[in-house]
Design an enzyme around this catalytic site. Structure first.
Site, PDB file in Angstrom:
ATOM      1  N   ASN A  61       0.848  -1.190   0.000  1.00 30.64           N
ATOM      2  CA  ASN A  61       0.000   0.000   0.000  1.00 30.64           C
ATOM      3  C   ASN A  61       0.884   1.240   0.000  1.00 30.64           C
ATOM      4  O   ASN A  61       1.766   1.380   0.850  1.00 30.64           O
ATOM      5  CB  ASN A  61      -0.901   0.024   1.242  1.00 30.64           C
ATOM      6  CG  ASN A  61      -1.731   1.291   1.325  1.00 30.64           C
ATOM      7  OD1 ASN A  61      -2.649   1.493   0.542  1.00 30.64           O
ATOM      8  ND2 ASN A  61      -1.414   2.163   2.272  1.00 30.64           N
ATOM      9  N   GLU A  62       0.662   2.103  -0.977  1.00 30.30           N
ATOM     10  CA  GLU A  62       1.375   3.376  -1.050  1.00 30.30           C
ATOM     11  C   GLU A  62       2.890   3.171  -0.986  1.00 30.30           C
ATOM     12  O   GLU A  62       3.603   3.849  -0.244  1.00 30.30           O
ATOM     13  CB  GLU A  62       0.888   4.333   0.040  1.00 30.30           C
ATOM     14  CG  GLU A  62      -0.587   4.669  -0.109  1.00 30.30           C
ATOM     15  CD  GLU A  62      -1.120   5.610   0.971  1.00 30.30           C
ATOM     16  OE1 GLU A  62      -0.337   6.040   1.824  1.00 30.30           O
ATOM     17  OE2 GLU A  62      -2.325   5.908   0.929  1.00 30.30           O
ATOM     18  N   ASN A  63       3.376   2.231  -1.797  1.00 31.94           N
ATOM     19  CA  ASN A  63       4.804   1.937  -1.803  1.00 31.94           C
ATOM     20  C   ASN A  63       5.623   3.000  -2.533  1.00 31.94           C
ATOM     21  O   ASN A  63       6.847   2.886  -2.627  1.00 31.94           O
ATOM     22  CB  ASN A  63       5.043   0.562  -2.423  1.00 31.94           C
ATOM     23  CG  ASN A  63       4.320  -0.528  -1.672  1.00 31.94           C
ATOM     24  OD1 ASN A  63       3.260  -0.980  -2.088  1.00 31.94           O
ATOM     25  ND2 ASN A  63       4.849  -0.925  -0.523  1.00 31.94           N
TER      26      ASN A  63
END
Length: 831
Positions: A403-405
């Site tokens: 997530n949201e890397n």
């Protein structure tokens, strides 16, 4: 196998110890050494309250648990195990001072074998046959572990899911996987498939005696639909036990979540044991550049998100609390949930299976970047654990890899190509472990081509743009990937804050010229950056309901859309939002942190729920305001075909519902209120079923100036609490219904504030909501605090707390204060 939950008789110490001997030396030296151990029940987190402390950072460090267990394994020579359903974030397990296991990762299950240590403990005379067990949990921050502390949620510490004592024979079943593949749909909710049953053994002593296995499949009604037996020698790894052709199978779906069961029984010279796993028969497809299909038919995925977080207990929710939450999600009409951002309790997955809620579950590789080899191995281990432990759940369709890397911060380097390579590795690992499901990530544009399903960041009307740009933003994103799924949308909203005219962002962004609607790093901050509703808006329930209304009416006509999920179902604690109207709270919930419904819950029901419902907007809007004779908007949310509104007993007419007529799907009226008290009542009908709703409010026509004073009132509740409310007034004594300043409650005397809950009535520092703020008070300082929907449920009352000493105790007295910068402090005496 025999299994029991270990709930009672635990003690907890918050802090570091020199070693496991310090857990027990108080027993030996109790006259000379006193460690403040506190009795607790499991599940438990030592961050249950401090994460919502507005004046300090939550504790990250060691916390110890101890208990003396009665162990009676019924299997001769059997194994005795401790099965942890989740503990954060690192754990070490001891019997007396002997370390018997450890685990890294706060969200996956793990098991520790204590057999030999139990035998050793039997020789410790002072425990009289009881087994002293200690568990050290540690949520200290380490950059080389996941999740990042830049994540928008807390890294809780403690044994915050259930802990089980398990007895098994020397040779037992460790894991059973059931795969329903090659599903074909015949119609009328029926189909056919192949069912493969695989299993692994737990055989630490390498026993070689033959085992006999019996496998049975049971239909949702309990009938046996297939069975077979097998005799073989013990094996290593996973072994295929049986393959069955299942015809005329009941297909699993949100509307008909029928569950099959597979029972595998194992018999050997060491004893008998069995494992029962439930599974479902269903097929699904994300059509390339098209919608989502379940069992051959299009299904619009209507979803929300969940964090393990609850008022007063943090992640340590009981099964009853989890069931209440998941039932509310189902009754809202959701058929999908994303479990963000980590593997969640097995109870949640079981309920998703039972209720018919499809699932995206993910590992906590969330923000921060990418660390070294130990960091990467933890990602691999947690992905493997999540898939193998939740493999049988038919509700799961997507394994989330991150997530949201694209959010860098934890390291002094950020290598996009290295992140891409590792994301590809996780994608391939996921398919090796389970090729029947797909992979997904949210918000990492440079990895969107790697995974099977991708969600970009679209926050139209909150972090960027305006909500009327929602459909256009989704369509643009949809055309840039093979499989688009819109994860995360919504707006922060303070419960009970209402406005007559919400701030929408239209004021500074002309319609159709909103530009980008993605969230960017820093947009969550309340200062700096470009104009945006999240920074400049009113954070009201009014705006939130309008935004939801617009999104949902658009989704009904987007026939290419796979689905979308609102962020998130419940307000939750977070360390990165100290400036929220309730500090350290992400306030995008449809319900409060104690499951109290906000107005938004009913907007979702009006689009998604099947059972007839109707709701007048504004039940917690005690005061409306305007000029005498002014026409005011009344909104009704309902899934019924028509509704009739009454004001003070007089009909204002019947309206027909039209989902594309914004707002309130056409169920809106203009009304002229009388100064003072007004009563609204609505009656709606659908298919011969009548539902109704009513509310009363005060209509204020008197103008007010800037807040100049606060006044306190107190009301005693049946359970012994006292509700203290502060209201803002101007210099002339006129109530200020739009006042929104921060106020701080305090108390001196015998009682205590029931705060730290992260709710509108359970926080000592909070912004006024529509000119009001309140908090519950325990007037005697002795009421038990079991958190429920109201924030506090008493098992006793002031009378019981005051009992004793022949009733001679002096009545308690407390002085409650409320302070606001620039205003005089207000006081009220209780008692």
């Amino acid at each position: 196998m025999q299994k029991q939950r270990l709930v009672q008789q635990w003690e907890h110490y918050c802090g570091s110890l020199g070693g496991p001997w310090e857990v027990w030396r108080g027993d030996k030296l109790k006259n000379h050494y006193n460690v403040p151990w506190q009795p607790v029940s499991l599940p438990h987190s030592y961050n249950g309250l401090d994460v919502m402390d507005p004046d300090g950072k939550y504790y990250q460090g060691q916390g110890w648990y101890r208990a003396k267990l009665e162990v009676n394994n019924p299997y001769p020579g059997g194994r005795t195990l401790l099965h942890f359903e989740g503990a954060g974030q690192r754990s070490e397990v001891y019997v007396y001072t002997w370390k018997i296991g450890e685990h890294l990762g706060g969200y996956d299950e793990f098991t520790v074998d204590m057999t030999e240590a139990v035998e050793q403990a039997a020789a410790i005379e002072r425990y009289r046959g009881l087994v002293p067990v200690a568990v050290m949990c540690d949520n200290s921050r380490d950059l080389e572990t996941i999740p990042s502390d830049a994540s928008d949620f807390h890294l809780y510490g403690g044994i915050y899911r259930y802990l089980n004592l398990v007895y098994v024979p020397k040779v037992s079943l460790q894991q059973v996987h059931v795969e329903a593949s090659e599903v074909s749909v015949a119609g009328d909710g029926k189909g056919s498939c192949r069912v493969k049953v695989r299993a692994s053994l737990y055989n630490p002593e390498k026993c070689s005696e033959a085992v006999k296995l019996a496998i049975r499949l049971h239909a949702p009604n309990g009938d046996v639909v297939a069975e077979s037996t097998l005799e073989c020698l013990p094996w290593q790894g996973e072994k295929e036990l049986a393959v069955y052709a299942l015809n005329g199978a009941s297909l699993w779906s949100p509307g008909s979540p029928g569950l099959y069961a597979c029972t595998v029984s194992l018999e050997s010279v060491h004893g008998e044991t069995s494992v029962r796993e439930r599974f479902g028969v269903r097929s699904f497809e994300f059509v390339k550049r098209g919608p989502f299909m379940l069992n051959g038919e299009r299904l619009l995925l209507r979803g929300t998100h969940r964090h393990e977080d609850h008022a007063g207990v943090g992640p340590a929710m009981t099964e009853e609390q989890i069931r209440e939450e998941m039932q509310l999600i189902k009754e809202m009409g959701a058929n999908f949930i994303r479990l963000g951002h980590y593997q969640q309790s097995r109870i949640v997955l079981e309920l998703c299976d039972e209720l018919g809620i499809l699932v995206w579950e993910e590992i906590p590789w969330c923000r921060g970047g990418l660390g070294g080899e130990a960091y990467r191995q933890q990602c691999r281990d947690m992905l493997t654990a999540m898939i193998t432990q939740h493999y049988n759940h038919p509700s799961v369709i997507l394994w989330g890899l991150g997530n949201e890397n694209d959010w860098e911060c934890d390291f002094d380097y950020f290598d996009q190509e290295e992140i891409r390579r590792f994301m590809k590795e996780l994608h391939e690992l996921s398919h090796r472990l389970d090729d029947g499901r797909l992979t997904a990530i949210r918000r990492c544009e440079f990895c969107k081509d790697i995974v099977d399903v991708y969600s970009p960041s679209i926050w139209a009307g909150w972090y960027r743009g305006i909500y009327t740009d929602y459909e256009e933003s989704c369509r643009t994103a949809f055309e840039n990937v093979d499989s688009f799924f819109h994860m995360e949308w919504g707006a922060d909203n303070l419960a009970t804050r209402h406005v007559e005219k919400p701030f929408t962002g239209f004021e500074f962004i002309p319609k159709g010229e909103g530009g980008s609607t993605d969230e960017r790093d820093g947009d969550y901050l309340l200062t700096g950056g470009e104009p945006r509703v999240s920074r400049d808006g009113d954070w009201s329930e009014t705006y939130f309901c309008d935004m939801i209304d617009w999104y949902l009416k658009c989704q009904e006509t987007m026939d290419w859309l796979t689905g979308a999920a609102q962020w998130s179902f419940k307000d939750f604690a977070t360390p990165v939002r100290p400036d929220s109207p309730i500090p350290f709270l992400n306030m995008k919930g449809i319900v409060e942190r104690d499951l109290t419904k906000k107005e938004a819950y009913y907007v979702f029901q009006s689009y998604w729920a099947a059972k007839p419902m109707v709701r007048l907007y504004g039940h917690t809007m005690q005061v409306r305001w305007g000029q005498e004779g002014e026409r005011k908007l009344v909104k009704v949310y309902s899934n019924c075909g028509e509704a009739e509104l009454f004001l003070n007993g007089v009909s204002l007419g019947v309206k027909r519902r039209d989902s594309q007529s914004f707002p309130a799907a056409g169920l809106r009226w203009e009304a002229v209120f009388v100064p003072g008290v007004n009563r609204l009542r609505v009656v709606a009908t659908q298919d011969g079923v009548t539902v109704e709703d009513e509310l009363t409010f005060e209509y204020q026509t008197e103008a007010w100036g800037a807040p100049a004073q606060l006044r306190l009132t107190a009301e005693t509740c049946e359970d012994g609490r006292v509700y203290v409310e502060a209201r803002a007034y101007d210099a002339s004594g006129v109530f200020c219904p739009d006042a929104a300043q921060f106020v701080r409650f305090g108390l001196s005397g015998d009682g205590r504030l029931l705060d730290g809950l992260g709710t509108i009535r359970g926080s000592r520092l909070v912004q006024l909501a529509s000119g009001r703020a309140g908090i519950y008070v325990d007037p005697v300082g002795g009421l038990p605090a079991a958190i429920g929907e109201t924030g506090f449920v008493s098992a006793g009352g002031p009378a019981s707390a005051l009992a004793g000493a022949g009733g001679a105790r002096t009545a308690p007295v407390s002085v409650v204060s409320v302070r606001c910068e620039g205003l005089p402090t207000a006081l009220i005496t209780l008692g």
